[in-house]
Design a protein around this motif. Sequence first.
Motif, PDB file in Angstrom:
ATOM      1  N   ARG A   8       0.831  -1.206   0.000  1.00 55.44           N
ATOM      2  CA  ARG A   8       0.000   0.000   0.000  1.00 55.44           C
ATOM      3  C   ARG A   8       0.865   1.256   0.000  1.00 55.44           C
ATOM      4  O   ARG A   8       1.992   1.269   0.493  1.00 55.44           O
ATOM      5  CB  ARG A   8      -0.927  -0.004   1.218  1.00 55.44           C
ATOM      6  CG  ARG A   8      -1.980  -1.092   1.130  1.00 55.44           C
ATOM      7  CD  ARG A   8      -3.057  -0.927   2.167  1.00 55.44           C
ATOM      8  NE  ARG A   8      -2.512  -0.503   3.448  1.00 55.44           N
ATOM      9  CZ  ARG A   8      -2.865  -1.005   4.618  1.00 55.44           C
ATOM     10  NH1 ARG A   8      -3.756  -1.946   4.689  1.00 55.44           N
ATOM     11  NH2 ARG A   8      -2.332  -0.562   5.721  1.00 55.44           N
ATOM     12  N   GLN A   9       0.313   2.315  -0.558  1.00 53.44           N
ATOM     13  CA  GLN A   9       1.019   3.583  -0.750  1.00 53.44           C
ATOM     14  C   GLN A   9       1.439   4.235   0.566  1.00 53.44           C
ATOM     15  O   GLN A   9       2.462   4.911   0.630  1.00 53.44           O
ATOM     16  CB  GLN A   9       0.100   4.519  -1.530  1.00 53.44           C
ATOM     17  CG  GLN A   9       0.652   5.886  -1.760  1.00 53.44           C
ATOM     18  CD  GLN A   9      -0.307   6.703  -2.609  1.00 53.44           C
ATOM     19  OE1 GLN A   9      -1.062   6.160  -3.388  1.00 53.44           O
ATOM     20  NE2 GLN A   9      -0.267   7.999  -2.445  1.00 53.44           N
ATOM     21  N   GLU A  10       0.696   4.032   1.617  1.00 52.07           N
ATOM     22  CA  GLU A  10       0.995   4.714   2.881  1.00 52.07           C
ATOM     23  C   GLU A  10       2.339   4.294   3.481  1.00 52.07           C
ATOM     24  O   GLU A  10       2.968   5.063   4.203  1.00 52.07           O
ATOM     25  CB  GLU A  10      -0.125   4.461   3.887  1.00 52.07           C
ATOM     26  CG  GLU A  10      -0.238   2.999   4.282  1.00 52.07           C
ATOM     27  CD  GLU A  10      -1.583   2.654   4.873  1.00 52.07           C
ATOM     28  OE1 GLU A  10      -1.591   1.819   5.803  1.00 52.07           O
ATOM     29  OE2 GLU A  10      -2.596   3.192   4.435  1.00 52.07           O
ATOM     30  N   HIS A  15       7.524   5.834   5.684  1.00 53.51           N
ATOM     31  CA  HIS A  15       8.914   5.442   5.902  1.00 53.51           C
ATOM     32  C   HIS A  15       9.899   6.490   5.365  1.00 53.51           C
ATOM     33  O   HIS A  15      10.946   6.728   5.964  1.00 53.51           O
ATOM     34  CB  HIS A  15       9.163   4.090   5.225  1.00 53.51           C
ATOM     35  CG  HIS A  15      10.559   3.605   5.321  1.00 53.51           C
ATOM     36  ND1 HIS A  15      11.173   3.316   6.515  1.00 53.51           N
ATOM     37  CD2 HIS A  15      11.484   3.365   4.363  1.00 53.51           C
ATOM     38  CE1 HIS A  15      12.411   2.921   6.298  1.00 53.51           C
ATOM     39  NE2 HIS A  15      12.624   2.940   4.990  1.00 53.51           N
ATOM     40  N   LEU A  16       9.566   7.121   4.246  1.00 53.64           N
ATOM     41  CA  LEU A  16      10.476   8.076   3.605  1.00 53.64           C
ATOM     42  C   LEU A  16      10.029   9.525   3.797  1.00 53.64           C
ATOM     43  O   LEU A  16      10.420  10.401   3.027  1.00 53.64           O
ATOM     44  CB  LEU A  16      10.590   7.748   2.111  1.00 53.64           C
ATOM     45  CG  LEU A  16      11.152   6.358   1.799  1.00 53.64           C
ATOM     46  CD1 LEU A  16      10.948   6.012   0.344  1.00 53.64           C
ATOM     47  CD2 LEU A  16      12.615   6.292   2.172  1.00 53.64           C
ATOM     48  N   LYS A  17       9.244   9.781   4.821  1.00 55.69           N
ATOM     49  CA  LYS A  17       8.659  11.107   5.054  1.00 55.69           C
ATOM     50  C   LYS A  17       9.694  12.226   5.066  1.00 55.69           C
ATOM     51  O   LYS A  17       9.507  13.265   4.449  1.00 55.69           O
ATOM     52  CB  LYS A  17       7.881  11.093   6.370  1.00 55.69           C
ATOM     53  CG  LYS A  17       7.196  12.379   6.675  1.00 55.69           C
ATOM     54  CD  LYS A  17       6.410  12.279   7.968  1.00 55.69           C
ATOM     55  CE  LYS A  17       5.694  13.573   8.235  1.00 55.69           C
ATOM     56  NZ  LYS A  17       4.903  13.493   9.460  1.00 55.69           N
ATOM     57  N   ASN A  18      10.809  12.019   5.730  1.00 55.12           N
ATOM     58  CA  ASN A  18      11.819  13.071   5.867  1.00 55.12           C
ATOM     59  C   ASN A  18      13.008  12.886   4.923  1.00 55.12           C
ATOM     60  O   ASN A  18      13.968  13.650   4.987  1.00 55.12           O
ATOM     61  CB  ASN A  18      12.327  13.124   7.311  1.00 55.12           C
ATOM     62  CG  ASN A  18      11.216  13.504   8.262  1.00 55.12           C
ATOM     63  OD1 ASN A  18      10.406  14.368   7.959  1.00 55.12           O
ATOM     64  ND2 ASN A  18      11.157  12.832   9.402  1.00 55.12           N
ATOM     65  N   ALA A  27       9.198   1.860 -10.702  1.00 54.92           N
ATOM     66  CA  ALA A  27       7.877   2.188 -11.250  1.00 54.92           C
ATOM     67  C   ALA A  27       6.728   1.690 -10.370  1.00 54.92           C
ATOM     68  O   ALA A  27       5.627   1.470 -10.841  1.00 54.92           O
ATOM     69  CB  ALA A  27       7.733   1.667 -12.678  1.00 54.92           C
ATOM     70  N   HIS A  28       6.953   1.509  -9.101  1.00 55.45           N
ATOM     71  CA  HIS A  28       5.888   1.117  -8.165  1.00 55.45           C
ATOM     72  C   HIS A  28       5.048   2.349  -7.876  1.00 55.45           C
ATOM     73  O   HIS A  28       5.551   3.369  -7.428  1.00 55.45           O
ATOM     74  CB  HIS A  28       6.505   0.551  -6.902  1.00 55.45           C
ATOM     75  CG  HIS A  28       5.525   0.171  -5.829  1.00 55.45           C
ATOM     76  ND1 HIS A  28       4.208   0.487  -5.862  1.00 55.45           N
ATOM     77  CD2 HIS A  28       5.698  -0.524  -4.688  1.00 55.45           C
ATOM     78  CE1 HIS A  28       3.603   0.030  -4.781  1.00 55.45           C
ATOM     79  NE2 HIS A  28       4.512  -0.596  -4.051  1.00 55.45           N
ATOM     80  N   ASN A  32       4.799   7.235  -6.103  1.00 52.87           N
ATOM     81  CA  ASN A  32       4.506   8.428  -6.902  1.00 52.87           C
ATOM     82  C   ASN A  32       4.351   9.716  -6.089  1.00 52.87           C
ATOM     83  O   ASN A  32       4.861  10.758  -6.495  1.00 52.87           O
ATOM     84  CB  ASN A  32       3.281   8.197  -7.781  1.00 52.87           C
ATOM     85  CG  ASN A  32       3.582   7.244  -8.915  1.00 52.87           C
ATOM     86  OD1 ASN A  32       4.736   6.994  -9.238  1.00 52.87           O
ATOM     87  ND2 ASN A  32       2.546   6.690  -9.506  1.00 52.87           N
ATOM     88  N   PRO A  33       3.655   9.706  -4.937  1.00 53.90           N
ATOM     89  CA  PRO A  33       3.524  10.956  -4.177  1.00 53.90           C
ATOM     90  C   PRO A  33       4.856  11.536  -3.710  1.00 53.90           C
ATOM     91  O   PRO A  33       4.964  12.735  -3.492  1.00 53.90           O
ATOM     92  CB  PRO A  33       2.669  10.557  -2.970  1.00 53.90           C
ATOM     93  CG  PRO A  33       1.935   9.334  -3.396  1.00 53.90           C
ATOM     94  CD  PRO A  33       2.846   8.630  -4.353  1.00 53.90           C
ATOM     95  N   LEU A  34       5.874  10.702  -3.600  1.00 52.99           N
ATOM     96  CA  LEU A  34       7.179  11.192  -3.151  1.00 52.99           C
ATOM     97  C   LEU A  34       7.874  12.038  -4.212  1.00 52.99           C
ATOM     98  O   LEU A  34       8.784  12.794  -3.902  1.00 52.99           O
ATOM     99  CB  LEU A  34       8.075  10.004  -2.774  1.00 52.99           C
ATOM    100  CG  LEU A  34       7.543   9.113  -1.652  1.00 52.99           C
ATOM    101  CD1 LEU A  34       8.400   7.869  -1.518  1.00 52.99           C
ATOM    102  CD2 LEU A  34       7.495   9.876  -0.340  1.00 52.99           C
TER     103      LEU A  34
END
Length: 120
Positions: A8-10, A15-18, A27-28, A32-34
């Motif tokens: 899942r996208q969340e 995990h990579l928020k910062n 290509a997963h 994409n939001p990152l």
Amino acid sequence: MYASRDRRQEHPERHLKNFTGILQADAHGGYNPLFKADRDPVPLTQALCWAHARRKFFVLADIVAQVLPPPSLPAKSEFFRVIAIYRTFCPYRARSCRPLALASLFRSSSYPHYWKRYDV
């Protein structure tokens, strides 16, 4: 180390928020939001994967092969003759000489558009 039970996208977002920098994500869609311009703190730089990009070129080559007529039989037999000759060479010499021989053969072929990828 971080692992998630599903795709899942969340999970990558949390995990990579910062994280800032370069990310290769295969290509997963969950990543994409990152890469979006409005991401806080900054959007990540996407590193593309050659294996994924290469597949698209093969798809295009298949499309071209369906549209264009096949090369003549003499051109094919000459190609395999050149390949057979260079199989007797040591690998290093074959790797350096074979592309030059094939390029000159393909330039003189009646179907040069098939051999563009070998041009040197």
